[in-house]
Design a protein around this motif. Sequence first.
Motif, PDB file in Angstrom:
ATOM      1  N   VAL A  93      11.006   8.466  -1.878  1.00 20.44           N
ATOM      2  CA  VAL A  93      10.046   8.055  -0.962  1.00 20.44           C
ATOM      3  C   VAL A  93       9.614   9.260  -0.334  1.00 20.44           C
ATOM      4  O   VAL A  93      10.355   9.688   0.564  1.00 20.44           O
ATOM      5  N   PRO A  94       8.372   9.632  -0.255  1.00 18.34           N
ATOM      6  CA  PRO A  94       7.842  10.743   0.819  1.00 18.34           C
ATOM      7  C   PRO A  94       7.609  10.176   1.865  1.00 18.34           C
ATOM      8  O   PRO A  94       7.634   9.203   2.374  1.00 18.34           O
ATOM      9  N   GLY A  95       7.682  11.156   2.923  1.00 13.56           N
ATOM     10  CA  GLY A  95       7.454  11.046   4.250  1.00 13.56           C
ATOM     11  C   GLY A  95       8.556  10.749   5.305  1.00 13.56           C
ATOM     12  O   GLY A  95       9.548  11.154   4.856  1.00 13.56           O
ATOM     13  N   PRO A  96       8.365  10.385   6.548  1.00 16.06           N
ATOM     14  CA  PRO A  96       9.346  10.477   7.511  1.00 16.06           C
ATOM     15  C   PRO A  96      10.631   9.392   7.025  1.00 16.06           C
ATOM     16  O   PRO A  96      10.526   8.401   6.241  1.00 16.06           O
ATOM     17  N   VAL A  97      11.779   9.639   7.512  1.00 12.70           N
ATOM     18  CA  VAL A  97      12.967   8.837   7.129  1.00 12.70           C
ATOM     19  C   VAL A  97      13.563   8.232   8.315  1.00 12.70           C
ATOM     20  O   VAL A  97      13.572   8.923   9.434  1.00 12.70           O
ATOM     21  N   ARG A  98      13.594   7.008   8.444  1.00  9.98           N
ATOM     22  CA  ARG A  98      14.218   6.291   9.914  1.00  9.98           C
ATOM     23  C   ARG A  98      15.325   5.480   9.378  1.00  9.98           C
ATOM     24  O   ARG A  98      15.177   4.856   8.451  1.00  9.98           O
TER      25      ARG A  98
ATOM     26  N   ARG B 189       0.903  -1.198  -0.177  1.00 10.03           N
ATOM     27  CA  ARG B 189       0.051  -0.058  -0.143  1.00 10.03           C
ATOM     28  C   ARG B 189       0.880   1.159  -0.151  1.00 10.03           C
ATOM     29  O   ARG B 189       1.979   1.240  -0.176  1.00 10.03           O
ATOM     30  N   LEU B 190       0.508   2.320  -0.038  1.00  7.05           N
ATOM     31  CA  LEU B 190       1.174   3.565   0.034  1.00  7.05           C
ATOM     32  C   LEU B 190       1.972   3.571   1.189  1.00  7.05           C
ATOM     33  O   LEU B 190       1.577   3.638   2.171  1.00  7.05           O
ATOM     34  N   ALA B 191       3.190   3.849   0.860  1.00  9.77           N
ATOM     35  CA  ALA B 191       4.019   3.666   2.187  1.00  9.77           C
ATOM     36  C   ALA B 191       4.065   4.658   2.980  1.00  9.77           C
ATOM     37  O   ALA B 191       3.727   6.103   2.541  1.00  9.77           O
ATOM     38  N   LYS B 192       4.157   4.485   4.398  1.00  6.08           N
ATOM     39  CA  LYS B 192       3.962   5.650   5.371  1.00  6.08           C
ATOM     40  C   LYS B 192       5.312   6.536   5.407  1.00  6.08           C
ATOM     41  O   LYS B 192       5.431   7.454   5.954  1.00  6.08           O
ATOM     42  N   GLY B 193       6.328   6.008   4.909  1.00  8.45           N
ATOM     43  CA  GLY B 193       7.713   6.758   4.876  1.00  8.45           C
ATOM     44  C   GLY B 193       8.620   5.417   4.283  1.00  8.45           C
ATOM     45  O   GLY B 193       8.453   4.624   4.170  1.00  8.45           O
ATOM     46  N   VAL B 194      10.120   5.787   4.822  1.00  5.71           N
ATOM     47  CA  VAL B 194      11.083   4.884   4.424  1.00  5.71           C
ATOM     48  C   VAL B 194      12.043   4.543   5.575  1.00  5.71           C
ATOM     49  O   VAL B 194      12.335   5.440   6.541  1.00  5.71           O
ATOM     50  N   VAL B 195      12.306   3.277   5.741  1.00  6.86           N
ATOM     51  CA  VAL B 195      13.381   2.847   6.593  1.00  6.86           C
ATOM     52  C   VAL B 195      14.672   2.557   5.753  1.00  6.86           C
ATOM     53  O   VAL B 195      14.463   1.532   4.886  1.00  6.86           O
TER      54      VAL B 195
ATOM     55  N   ILE C 161      17.238   8.457  -1.635  1.00 10.90           N
ATOM     56  CA  ILE C 161      16.338   7.765  -1.265  1.00 10.90           C
ATOM     57  C   ILE C 161      14.960   8.535  -0.915  1.00 10.90           C
ATOM     58  O   ILE C 161      13.925   8.394  -1.284  1.00 10.90           O
ATOM     59  N   ALA C 162      15.391   9.688  -0.030  1.00 10.85           N
ATOM     60  CA  ALA C 162      14.200  10.600   0.523  1.00 10.85           C
ATOM     61  C   ALA C 162      13.544  11.021  -0.540  1.00 10.85           C
ATOM     62  O   ALA C 162      12.325  11.479  -0.592  1.00 10.85           O
ATOM     63  N   ASP C 163      14.313  11.409  -1.692  1.00 12.64           N
ATOM     64  CA  ASP C 163      13.653  12.112  -2.991  1.00 12.64           C
ATOM     65  C   ASP C 163      12.751  11.266  -3.521  1.00 12.64           C
ATOM     66  O   ASP C 163      11.736  11.873  -4.044  1.00 12.64           O
TER      67      ASP C 163
END
Length: 257
Positions: free
Chosen positions: A124-129, A57-63, A120-122
């Motif tokens: 995948v939107p959202g928080p980065v962990r 599903r739509l990612a909450k962010g990226v690990v 990677i942050a560019d």
Amino acid sequence: MQLDDAYANAAYISGGADYPDRWAAEAAAFRAVARCEIDLTYGESTRQRYDLFHPDRLAKGVVIFVHGGYWLRFDKSFWSHLAAGPLAQGWAVAMPSYDLCPDVGIAQIGDQIARAIGVIADRVPGPVRLVGHSAGGQLVARMTSPRPGARWQSRLARVLPISPVADLAPLMQTSMNADLGITHDVVTSESSVYLPTPDVPVTIWVGGAERPAFLEQAGLLAQAWDAPLVVAPERHHFDVIAELAEADSDLTRAVLA
């Protein structure tokens, strides 16, 4: 050298020599069934590549998982199965490789990881962990220091170093340093215990059955940063990361907290 034994892991783990083949097989099997993009580019060298795993599903962010190996060995292909836990919770997972010592120094590897995070942050939107193991723990801890132009740092939600090498000074007394090239200047600039306390939430994780040197390293970083320290019972240096493959494990929950 004086501290070679203190930082040796495989010799003190039952079946330690078998782990790399086991990791590689589990990772390959996972890639065969996962929604993933392999060997995406973030830099010029052949090792500056990352794999990106997508949830259903739509990612909450990226690990972003940064592997260990004393900055000397391994690449992203050994760890793909560890994406399973965060993926099941709806997070994308990225795993970069990086150039190894002695071709580059530890500071240059850090620069590569920062570049990878930006790419990677560019994507995948959202928080980065960030989560990193052993040498990867040093690398993700290093990412908490301000970097000019690193727009992704404003999105950094949590950093979790696992069994980190937080103070590089002892490694100067190992035979590995012939390839690592650690000097006193590298110690002060790249050891996370000497960096300012981060603004981002940090949890330090280490196995309760690890070598004393790694328990000490984790404790030093937790003390220096006044950060929570979790000692996972009975886990050693090679299986302390295994719970990342489980959606509801304590480790996966800590990364996503």
